[in-house]
Every structure is written in structure tokens, then in C-alpha cells.
Design an enzyme around this catalytic site. Structure first.
Site, mmCIF file in Angstrom:
data_model
loop_
_atom_site.group_PDB
_atom_site.id
_atom_site.type_symbol
_atom_site.label_atom_id
_atom_site.label_comp_id
_atom_site.label_asym_id
_atom_site.label_seq_id
_atom_site.Cartn_x
_atom_site.Cartn_y
_atom_site.Cartn_z
ATOM 1 N N ASN B 278 2.536 -36.167 15.218
ATOM 2 C CA ASN B 278 1.443 -35.301 14.838
ATOM 3 C C ASN B 278 1.889 -33.868 14.571
ATOM 4 O O ASN B 278 1.068 -32.965 14.503
ATOM 5 C CB ASN B 278 0.355 -35.333 15.922
ATOM 6 N N HIS B 280 3.287 -31.722 16.348
ATOM 7 C CA HIS B 280 3.141 -30.769 17.435
ATOM 8 C C HIS B 280 4.150 -31.126 18.514
ATOM 9 O O HIS B 280 4.691 -32.216 18.526
ATOM 10 C CB HIS B 280 1.734 -30.860 18.047
ATOM 11 N N CYS B 315 0.681 -26.906 21.445
ATOM 12 C CA CYS B 315 1.818 -26.030 21.202
ATOM 13 C C CYS B 315 2.418 -26.439 19.861
ATOM 14 O O CYS B 315 2.818 -27.583 19.670
ATOM 15 C CB CYS B 315 2.834 -26.185 22.331
#
Lengths: 381, 381
Positions: B278, B280, B315
Site C-alpha cells: 500500500n 506506506h 507513516c
């Protein structure tokens, strides 16, 4: 896996000196290596890696599992390392192939083994190479504890260390895909061993990747390379076959980079989680450090098609590491999207692009080589 | 797995606002969360993680595998995601248990999943939790592509995001050991889902670890938390059971650390290899960042016995991250070997020691919380 190595092209050229290490440094050893005709005395450090072919002579289960006081070792019960050759392992989905000496394991690519593009990372392929190599020995019934050496090797204080690795990737497996890994070993000169792998799609049989590696023996006390004792040859040579995953007529020579390299990533610090069973940085970490030095812009539109690694020195948990890399001259063709697209239309299958790599420790007075590398890349389709 | 979360203790207290994000920031969303009686408007960011329960309504193999032009999708052939409930998967060594709604997978601990002490790392346990959760959905025949949502969720632009994770580890499995992982799901308030796991020794049946987690739904466009639509509840609620791996009467409250924390690790930068499907940072990476901030001296003689994580914000690959941790007052007892030994003799089973953790982005004007954590440790025997 920890790693160490010398750039060995033919192990028949190794001449080992067995005298004590003049430096008195426990982690250093010296060995005369004749590489491509150039004799040299080269310092090496102990590498955790790979007492990988941990072949031991057959022993009864009872002998292995009971300690002197009659208690069963908890670790042995939990690990259940076979003491006899095993043809099938349902838990590992492994089986012995190649007339009883090769190993095949069926693996599902896991969700955490793929990168942002859902394809297995190079790190995952290296991990699976390590895993299947160890499971091959596991199945042989000859594995001693952990990454330990054979009975013959243990009697001679020897461990296996990797000196070279060459991986070619045509297709990357994707998340959830079932793949088959074949691995086998062969002779490499008089004193070395070759280990090869092939990764195939289980559904189509198409070969996704091939790899070959060379291994030498090191005395764990003197930190010097060793000839292969006859006793050890007798243990492992019945497993040797000639087949080669990658035929290398003349292995590519990797030049040593210096501080003028185009891309430099300094102050890399090993983390606790980078250390493996041998308390050294696992060599898979080396690959990541190398690749992370290449600009993101290049990585976004290209994928690695081959990597060659020449291991030269271990990396400890307290080392500061520097990663250097230098692109081949025509990089512009691959970072400029327009030019790349035009090239793609003309010759997509032969188009590759190269980088030269160096990892070295960043010491106070002098840097020491950890590994030299060469990578080749092709555009992502 | 990417992660996001709010400290949700009861999902019935969530009040979502569906209006456009006033900040205009694509990655931000706001939701009114009533936690422990305190209503607040809290910013969240989209978290890649876990369209984890990707349940879709049954469809024929033909419908799924053929594209509009009549060609079979290569990805679908390679992945072979089941379109009907499957009771056994020989490749994953998985089977449906618990009266048809739970999942059990037998796993061999691999050589690269263990740390320097030959025991599985906490990271490896987290990876196996993620893997078995996804394989559970895989077996259900309801998984859409990748980490994707159910048909009902996709129609509503919803994905699953994790808000809390609690893991208790009694014993760490060792290299080569065969373990069984059980996982199942249950309701969590009106709008959430609980997913639990148990890890057992396959040889002895002894429980090694237990884990529980809570998940909520997020609208992928507005980045706001969402109620669970009836359509989605209809898809997933048949899989819910009451059983709980960890009974938590009153979940421990984790205080927020500030810059006065005893140990601070700044300028942590995500690497390319830390990013997941994804795009991330995978939440397993968070755990490593937390643990690496604890002094080596402590880690050498203690092992983690429990960890609680409260996820608050994703994050991204370009974020700079700061890891803070604060030991409980009596740390001296655990870093001083002599005192520790004396304590060990008296009360080895109940002796634990705690740290409070915070990961936050290090921005120009203000820092944003990524995850709060609490860890408990016991001396290594």
C-alpha cells in the site's frame, strides 16, 4: 547468514597458510590466495555465515536427543532435526529429487515478502535461497545443530563461508503465487562447493530465476581459509552433481569503486534486527544497502535482472558501513522516460543497464571492503 | 500492513462526520471520536494497511478470471485466489476450523525469521499474524484482489484499518520448530471487528503466544472513519465468534510521552524496503523502531513478554520519524546483573518490567503521533 569471502574463481588456486595470525587479532586471518594468477596474502575476518552444509555422520536419534544426564534436550525435541535421510517433509513441503541428491520445496509467496508493487523483493528471493539450502541439508539427515558444520568439519573446526553469489531474475513471483525452488550442490575446484538454485512457477513451469554460489571452508579459530579435508570430502561429495543453473564461461570482473563514485550512502548502521544467528549482519542486508543507494527515480521504472556479489569481509554489529555505486555511462537512457519508451519499442528484450557497487566499513584510518557487486537492470513493462 | 488508528475502546462511541476535509489535504481526514467520554475531532490519515478482511460476495471462477476482452488475467492465474470457501489448502498448510469459521495454519520457523539467539523475532510473529489473517480470508473464498475490501466494502469505498494490537508472548518458537497458528474474528462494538490469534507448539500443544487486535472501516476517499454498512455486516458477521485469545477487562491506558523521554532516537528514515503493497511503511517496521530505542544492555538480558500498540496515523515513505521511550522507575533492577539475579531467585515468574513508547513524525512546526506503545519484559532464563 553472515558472509565473508575472497574473489575465488577456481579453488584449486587457494594456498593456505596455517601459521598463527601475526596480528593476534582474533577476528582476522590471512591466507595466500592465487586469483587469476596473482598470489597475495589477504586478510579475512571470520564470517558468521554459513556453516551452511552442516553435514554430520549418521547417528542414532537416541544418541542425539539424550544429554549425559539422561534428559532430552528441549531444543532437539522442538527442532526435530532428522538423523537419517528423509525423502519428503510435509511441513516444509520439501522433497528429495535429482536421483536422491537434489532438493525441491514448494513455497507460497507471503504477504510480507512482497514490495509495494506486489512482487517478491530480491531480499525475499535471497531469504528463500538460504532457507532451501538449509532445508536441503536438513532433509539429508546430516545437519548438526543450527548453522553448524558436519561431524568431519566440526572435528576440524571448519565452517562454510560464501565467497560469491550470482542471481539472474527473469520474472518476479507475486503475492500468493505458488513457486517451486530446486537446489543442489556440486564441486568447485578442489576445495570449494557450488550451490545452485532454480525458481519456477508451480502453475506453468516457467523459470523465474536462477542462482549459483560458491563456498569455501574456514577454520573458526585461526580465521584462515582451509583446504577441504578428505574426511569432509567423503561426507559431502556423494551429494555433488554437475548440473549448473547458470553457465559462466568467464565470470565478470568487478572493478573496485573509490570515493569518486557517483552515489554514496554513508553512516549506515546495522540494527539489532539485521544480525543473524551468528551475531553478524546477515548478507541479505548487504543487498538492501546496495540497492538503496541507487536513485529512487531509476528504481521506479526499472527492475533488477541480475546481481553478482563478491564477499570479502564480514560486517559486525558495531561497524559503520558506506555504500557506493556507479552507474554505467548511458544512465540517461533509463532515467529519461521518453528515450526509454523509444528504446523499449525497438528492443525490449535485450535492453539492460548496469551499476557497479561497493560496501565498505568506514574506519578511522582505512576502509575495508565488505562486498563488491554488479547489478543489471531492465525497464519495467 | 500499513496502519492507522484511534484509541478506540468501544466502537459504539464513534461519531463520524462525512463532510469534506476542511484542510483539503488528501491524506488527512477528521472524525469525531468519543473515547472514554471525551468527544474530540481528531485528524487521521489514510492507512494502507489492511483491507485485511477483503470479503466479497461469491462469484464464479469464470467471472473473476476472464477480462472483458476474453483474455485471462495473468495475475489471477498466478495467484489463484479461491472464489468459493475452501476447507484445506495444502500449499499454505491451512485449514478451516472452529465449526467452519476459524483458520489454522501449520508453519515451520524459517532460518531468516530468527534473531541472533535462534528464536523467532517479534517482527516474525507480527508477520505471521498478518499472513494467517490474510490466508483466513483467502480460504473463505471471499478475498478480492490484494489487500482489497469486500464487494460491499468496495461499493462503499471502505477499507479496514487497524486501531489496536495486543500481543502476549510466553515462549518464542525456535529455528526449525513447527508451530500452529489459529486465527478468528469477532464483533467489536457496533462498527468494528476483533481479530485474535493463538500460536502453539505443534509437538506439545503448549501455547506460545496470544494476540488480539481491533479494526475499523475507513472511507478511502474522505479518509474518515465510517460506520459499518448493513451490507458489509451481512457479509462478514457470519464469520464472527465470541472466543477471545486475551481477555482485557479494562485495557491499559498508554500515556503520551514528550521530549523529556529518557531515550530518543531521531531522524529515522523509512527505506524503500520498509514500504508494503500500500506504499506506506509496514506496521511491523514500527515495532522494530520502538524496540531499537531500548538500550542494548537491557535487551541482552530481557525478553519481551507483552506489547500493546495504539495506532494513530500512517507513516509515509518520506516522513522523518522519532522514536521515544521511557522505562518504568525500577529499571536499575534489570540493568544491574547482581540485583536481577537475586530477584530471579525469589520470584522469576511474576517479574516483569515496563517501557512506554511513542513514535511520531518529526515535522517542521509540530510532531504528529504515529503510534503509542507499552511493552513488558521479563528476564531471559
Amino acid at each position: 547468514m553472515a558472509t565473508f569471502s575472497c574473489p575465488v574463481t577456481s579453488f584449486s588456486s587457494i594456498r593456505c597458510s596455517y601459521g598463527p595470525n601475526s596480528s593476534g587479532n582474533h577476528g582476522d586471518y590471512r591466507v595466500n590466495v592465487n586469483v587469476n594468477g596473482n598470489a597475495s596474502t589477504r586478510p579475512f575476518k571470520h564470517h558468521a555465515l554459513v556453516n551452511e552444509m552442516a553435514l554430520q555422520s549418521p547417528a542414532s536419534l537416541a544418541n542425539l536427543q539424550f544429554l549425559e544426564n539422561g534428559h532430552i534436550s528441549e531444543e532437539k525435541i522442538r527442532q526435530r532435526i532428522p538423523t537419517k535421510k528423509q525423502l519428503v517433509d510435509p511441513y516444509r513441503r520439501g522433497l528429495i529429487v535429482e536421483r536422491g541428491v537434489g532438493y525441491r520445496q514448494t513455497v507460497v509467496v507471503r504477504s510480507y515478502e512482497v514490495g509495494a508493487d506486489k512482487t517478491a523483493s530480491l531480499e525475499s528471493l535471497f531469504n528463500l535461497f538460504q532457507e532451501t539450502a538449509l532445508n536441503h541439508v536438513w532433509m539429508s539427515g546430516l545437519l548438526s545443530n543450527g548453522f553448524g558444520a558436519t561431524h568431519g568439519m566440526m572435528r576440524n573446526n571448519l565452517i562454510w563461508v560464501v565467497s560469491r553469489m550470482h542471481v539472474e531474475v527473469d520474472h518476479y513471483p507475486i503475492w500468493g503465487e505458488v513457486i517451486e525452488l530446486d537446489t543442489w550442490v556440486g564441486a568447485s575446484g578442489k576445495n570449494g562447493m557450488r550451490r545452485d538454485w532454480i525458481i519456477r512457477s508451480q502453475a506453468t513451469g516457467i523459470t523465474y530465476a536462477r542462482a549459483t554460489s560458491t563456498w569455501v571452508m574456514m577454520n573458526v579459530q585461526t580465521r584462515r581459509l582451509s583446504k577441504m579435508p578428505d574426511e569432509v570430502r567423503g561426507e559431502i561429495s556423494p551429494w555433488f552433481i554437475e548440473k549448473q543453473a547458470i553457465k559462466e564461461a568467464v565470470p565478470e570482473k568487478i572493478v573496485k569503486l573509490d570515493d569518486k563514485a557517483k552515489y554514496v550512502n554513508s553512516d549506515l548502521k546495522p540494527k539489532r534486527s539485521d544480525l543473524d544467528m551468528n551475531h553478524h549482519v546477515n548478507n541479505v542486508k548487504y543487498v538492501n544497502w546496495m540497492l538503496e543507494t541507487i536513485p529512487d527515480k531509476f528504481l521506479e521504472c526499472n527492475q533488477l535482472s541480475s546481481i553478482i556479489l563478491e564477499y570479502r569481509r564480514e560486517c559486525g554489529g558495531s561497524d559503520l558501513v558506506q555504500s557506493l555505486c556507479e552507474p554505467d555511462e548511458d544512465e540517461i537512457l533509463f532515467t529519461n522516460g521518453v528515450v526509454q519508451q523509444n528504446l523499449l519499442k525497438n528492443n525490449v528484450n535485450t535492453l539492460t543497464y548496469g551499476y557497479t557497487h561497493l560496501l565498505q566499513t568506514k574506519g578511522g584510518t582505512k576502509n575495508e571492503e565488505i562486498v563488491r557487486g554488479r547489478t543489471r537492470w531492465k525497464p519495467k513493462i
